[in-house]
Design an enzyme around this catalytic site. Structure first.
Site, PDB file in Angstrom:
ATOM      1  N   HIS A   1       0.848  -1.180   0.000  1.00  0.00           N
ATOM      2  CA  HIS A   1       0.000   0.000   0.000  1.00  0.00           C
ATOM      3  C   HIS A   1       0.886   1.233   0.000  1.00  0.00           C
ATOM      4  O   HIS A   1       1.976   1.214   0.564  1.00  0.00           O
ATOM      5  CB  HIS A   1      -0.910   0.013   1.230  1.00  0.00           C
ATOM      6  N   ALA A   2       0.435   2.278  -0.643  1.00  0.00           N
ATOM      7  CA  ALA A   2       1.101   3.580  -0.678  1.00  0.00           C
ATOM      8  C   ALA A   2       2.602   3.497  -0.955  1.00  0.00           C
ATOM      9  O   ALA A   2       3.004   3.146  -2.051  1.00  0.00           O
ATOM     10  CB  ALA A   2       0.796   4.359   0.591  1.00  0.00           C
TER      11      ALA A   2
END
Length: 89
Positions: free
Chosen positions: A15-16
């Site tokens: 994620h991210a």
């Protein structure tokens, strides 16, 4: 075709920031690489939106595949990256 399987080590999964670092590394290889989730969904490993859409969490197993000159070396590099905690880098 070169193929590898790895368990995601990053505490928050892909994620991210970890996904961004992974996608940048995949794009830098210059080789088309496919990332497949545990559920069998496949995306271009260099696509941040594709990788994020998989929702891969810490501890999940993913599969990478690539074809072409240097595919084995490229996958080895990416497997090492995914096997480390990208949140700590």
């Amino acid at each position: 075709m070169a193929e590898r399987t790895v368990v995601i080590a990053s505490a928050i999964g892909l994620h991210a920031r970890p996904a961004s670092l992974f996608c940048q590394a995949a794009a830098a290889t210059g080789i088309p690489i496919t990332l497949m989730s545990q559920e069998g969904r496949r995306v271009n490993a260099a696509s941040i939106l594709g990788v994020l859409s998989l929702g891969i969490d810490h501890g999940e197993t993913v599969h990478l595949s690539a074809e072409g000159d240097g595919a084995d070396a490229a996958l080895d590099t990416l497997i090492e990256l995914l096997g480390s905690d990208l949140d700590a880098q």
